[in-house]
Design a protein around this motif. Structure first.
Motif, PDB file in Angstrom:
ATOM      1  N   CYS A   1       6.127  83.598  36.667  1.00 24.91           N
ATOM      2  CA  CYS A   1       7.134  84.598  37.000  1.00 24.91           C
ATOM      3  C   CYS A   1       7.581  85.372  35.757  1.00 24.91           C
ATOM      4  CB  CYS A   1       8.329  83.935  37.678  1.00 24.91           C
ATOM      5  SG  CYS A   1       7.945  83.286  39.332  1.00 24.91           S
ATOM      6  N   GLU A   2       7.694  84.706  34.632  1.00 30.90           N
ATOM      7  CA  GLU A   2       8.021  85.410  33.394  1.00 30.90           C
ATOM      8  C   GLU A   2       6.939  86.425  33.044  1.00 30.90           C
ATOM      9  OE1 GLU A   2       8.696  82.569  30.327  1.00 30.90           O
ATOM     10  OE2 GLU A   2      10.583  81.836  31.186  1.00 30.90           O
ATOM     11  N   PHE A   3       5.699  86.036  33.203  1.00 35.33           N
ATOM     12  CA  PHE A   3       4.568  86.919  32.904  1.00 35.33           C
ATOM     13  C   PHE A   3       4.575  88.151  33.800  1.00 35.33           C
ATOM     14  CE2 PHE A   3      -0.086  87.723  33.787  1.00 35.33           C
ATOM     15  CZ  PHE A   3      -0.392  88.267  32.550  1.00 35.33           C
ATOM     16  N   LEU A   4       4.914  87.955  35.062  1.00 30.14           N
ATOM     17  CA  LEU A   4       4.883  89.037  36.035  1.00 30.14           C
ATOM     18  C   LEU A   4       6.202  89.801  36.113  1.00 30.14           C
ATOM     19  CD1 LEU A   4       2.993  87.165  38.889  1.00 30.14           C
ATOM     20  CD2 LEU A   4       2.040  88.815  37.266  1.00 30.14           C
ATOM     21  N   GLY A   5       7.238  89.286  35.480  1.00 31.80           N
ATOM     22  CA  GLY A   5       8.521  89.961  35.502  1.00 31.80           C
ATOM     23  C   GLY A   5       9.201  89.921  36.845  1.00 31.80           C
ATOM     24  N   VAL A   6       9.082  88.788  37.533  1.00 32.80           N
ATOM     25  CA  VAL A   6       9.697  88.642  38.852  1.00 32.80           C
ATOM     26  C   VAL A   6      10.572  87.384  38.854  1.00 32.80           C
ATOM     27  CG1 VAL A   6       7.800  89.827  40.019  1.00 32.80           C
ATOM     28  CG2 VAL A   6       7.734  87.329  39.769  1.00 32.80           C
ATOM     29  N   PRO A   7      11.557  87.319  39.756  1.00 31.21           N
ATOM     30  CA  PRO A   7      12.418  86.134  39.811  1.00 31.21           C
ATOM     31  C   PRO A   7      11.653  84.891  40.266  1.00 31.21           C
ATOM     32  CG  PRO A   7      13.408  88.009  40.968  1.00 31.21           C
ATOM     33  CD  PRO A   7      11.989  88.382  40.686  1.00 31.21           C
ATOM     34  N   VAL A   8      12.098  83.753  39.791  1.00 34.27           N
ATOM     35  CA  VAL A   8      11.539  82.475  40.231  1.00 34.27           C
ATOM     36  C   VAL A   8      12.045  82.191  41.640  1.00 34.27           C
ATOM     37  CG1 VAL A   8      11.463  79.995  39.813  1.00 34.27           C
ATOM     38  CG2 VAL A   8      11.395  81.588  37.880  1.00 34.27           C
ATOM     39  N   PRO A   9      11.148  81.970  42.590  1.00 35.52           N
ATOM     40  CA  PRO A   9      11.599  81.729  43.963  1.00 35.52           C
ATOM     41  C   PRO A   9      12.112  80.304  44.147  1.00 35.52           C
ATOM     42  CG  PRO A   9       9.222  81.578  43.859  1.00 35.52           C
ATOM     43  CD  PRO A   9       9.690  81.991  42.480  1.00 35.52           C
ATOM     44  N   ALA A  10      12.834  80.116  45.237  1.00 37.65           N
ATOM     45  CA  ALA A  10      13.258  78.769  45.594  1.00 37.65           C
ATOM     46  C   ALA A  10      12.056  77.984  46.108  1.00 37.65           C
ATOM     47  CB  ALA A  10      14.349  78.828  46.668  1.00 37.65           C
ATOM     48  N   GLY A  11      12.113  76.697  45.955  1.00 37.33           N
ATOM     49  CA  GLY A  11      11.035  75.859  46.478  1.00 37.33           C
ATOM     50  C   GLY A  11       9.973  75.556  45.450  1.00 37.33           C
ATOM     51  N   ASP A  12       9.118  74.621  45.794  1.00 36.27           N
ATOM     52  CA  ASP A  12       8.064  74.172  44.896  1.00 36.27           C
ATOM     53  C   ASP A  12       6.920  75.180  44.826  1.00 36.27           C
ATOM     54  OD1 ASP A  12       9.459  71.819  44.459  1.00 36.27           O
ATOM     55  OD2 ASP A  12       8.405  70.745  46.070  1.00 36.27           O
ATOM     56  N   PHE A  13       6.209  75.138  43.718  1.00 30.99           N
ATOM     57  CA  PHE A  13       4.988  75.928  43.569  1.00 30.99           C
ATOM     58  C   PHE A  13       3.957  75.432  44.583  1.00 30.99           C
ATOM     59  CE2 PHE A  13       1.029  77.343  41.634  1.00 30.99           C
ATOM     60  CZ  PHE A  13       1.370  78.567  41.071  1.00 30.99           C
ATOM     61  N   PRO A  14       3.195  76.329  45.212  1.00 35.08           N
ATOM     62  CA  PRO A  14       2.211  75.870  46.203  1.00 35.08           C
ATOM     63  C   PRO A  14       1.221  74.876  45.602  1.00 35.08           C
ATOM     64  CG  PRO A  14       2.462  78.250  46.295  1.00 35.08           C
ATOM     65  CD  PRO A  14       3.216  77.794  45.082  1.00 35.08           C
ATOM     66  N   ARG A  15       0.897  73.870  46.375  1.00 41.19           N
ATOM     67  CA  ARG A  15      -0.115  72.885  45.981  1.00 41.19           C
ATOM     68  C   ARG A  15      -1.064  72.724  47.161  1.00 41.19           C
ATOM     69  NH1 ARG A  15       2.015  73.548  41.713  1.00 41.19           N
ATOM     70  NH2 ARG A  15       2.829  72.010  40.231  1.00 41.19           N
ATOM     71  N   CYS A  16      -2.262  73.197  47.020  1.00 35.42           N
ATOM     72  CA  CYS A  16      -3.192  73.133  48.149  1.00 35.42           C
ATOM     73  C   CYS A  16      -4.631  73.092  47.654  1.00 35.42           C
ATOM     74  CB  CYS A  16      -2.992  74.330  49.086  1.00 35.42           C
ATOM     75  SG  CYS A  16      -3.047  75.932  48.280  1.00 35.42           S
ATOM     76  N   ASN A  17      -5.524  72.762  48.578  1.00 38.51           N
ATOM     77  CA  ASN A  17      -6.965  72.795  48.367  1.00 38.51           C
ATOM     78  C   ASN A  17      -7.477  71.684  47.457  1.00 38.51           C
ATOM     79  OD1 ASN A  17      -9.454  73.859  49.040  1.00 38.51           O
ATOM     80  ND2 ASN A  17      -9.527  75.159  47.232  1.00 38.51           N
ATOM     81  N   ASP A  18      -7.004  70.439  47.692  1.00 32.75           N
ATOM     82  CA  ASP A  18      -7.664  69.316  47.035  1.00 32.75           C
ATOM     83  C   ASP A  18      -9.032  69.115  47.691  1.00 32.75           C
ATOM     84  OD1 ASP A  18      -7.185  68.082  49.489  1.00 32.75           O
ATOM     85  OD2 ASP A  18      -5.616  66.771  48.723  1.00 32.75           O
ATOM     86  N   LYS A  19      -9.775  68.103  47.268  1.00 30.36           N
ATOM     87  CA  LYS A  19     -11.142  67.939  47.774  1.00 30.36           C
ATOM     88  C   LYS A  19     -11.170  67.737  49.286  1.00 30.36           C
ATOM     89  CE  LYS A  19     -13.248  66.005  43.581  1.00 30.36           C
ATOM     90  NZ  LYS A  19     -13.958  64.831  43.013  1.00 30.36           N
ATOM     91  N   VAL A  20     -10.215  66.981  49.791  1.00 32.96           N
ATOM     92  CA  VAL A  20     -10.195  66.732  51.237  1.00 32.96           C
ATOM     93  C   VAL A  20      -9.973  68.033  51.988  1.00 32.96           C
ATOM     94  CG1 VAL A  20      -8.982  65.571  53.105  1.00 32.96           C
ATOM     95  CG2 VAL A  20      -9.442  64.341  50.969  1.00 32.96           C
TER      96      VAL A  20
END
Length: 210
Positions: A179-198
């Protein structure tokens, strides 16, 4: 529409999580290999690019605001020149952990591409094999060669892209640096975590590769 963020990292560096994060931040739609699986109109663009033929990047990315993952990540340098105002995001992870993930997912698919019964996924994997196995790894999908290519990509991006335009990012870092890099506010909630091997194999078995 012009790309605002260009992903320069290899697949299996958290690119699906980053896609979801960019879209959550309002910077989507985000191009990803999943988009090529979903949209047959996309495949000829990448087949032509893999064959060294000219492509119209505006046409390729019509309707997209950013890109991550293969196949677009293979052309990070060309895209950075074509979209000079875009920021470049290099997704990374510890090389050995990347290899363990890649070798248990994408590598398996590429090696078994001719066993795929459906024509479209088989054609897509043939394109991906050309970009990944041949052009990225020089035809060698062994651990040593692949990890060396992984590190070479990091070194090259660092050398070519100015620091003020580049973020080297691990998804474990979460929202703050992105978010700092993109100049946007940090959203509420966790960063997405998806697409493990399963999840990778669950999605591919349903007709798409995440």
């Amino acid at each position: 529409m012009s790309l605002s963020v260009i992903g320069a990292g290899f697949g299996r560096t958290g690119t699906m999580s980053i896609k979801k994060a960019l879209e959550q931040l309002g910077l989507g739609p985000c191009h990803h290999m999943e988009e090529v699986f979903k949209n047959p109109r996309q495949l000829p663009f990448w087949q032509n690019a893999a064959a060294g033929e000219g492509v119209d990047w505006h046409e390729v990315f019509e309707g997209y605001n950013c890109s991550v993952d293969w196949p677009s990540g293979h052309y990070w340098k060309e895209l950075a020149e074509f979209y000079p105002d875009a920021r470049v995001l290099l997704s990374v992870r510890p090389p050995e952990r990347w290899w363990d993930s890649f070798s248990g997912t994408i590598k398996v698919l590429l090696e078994r591409k001719n066993e795929i019964p459906d024509e479209y996924p088989r054609a897509l994997l043939a394109m991906a094999d050309k970009l990944i196995t041949e052009q990225t790894f020089g035809g060698c999908l062994d651990r040593e060669s692949a990890v060396a290519a992984f590190q070479n990509r990091i070194d090259e991006v660092r050398r070519v892209i100015p620091k003020e335009r580049l973020l080297i990012f691990e998804v474990a870092q979460g929202w703050q640096p992105l978010c700092e890099f993109l100049g946007v506010p940090v959203p509420a909630g966790d960063f997405p975590r998806c697409n493990d091997k399963v999840e990778f194999w669950d999605v591919f078995s349903g007709g798409a590769d995440a």
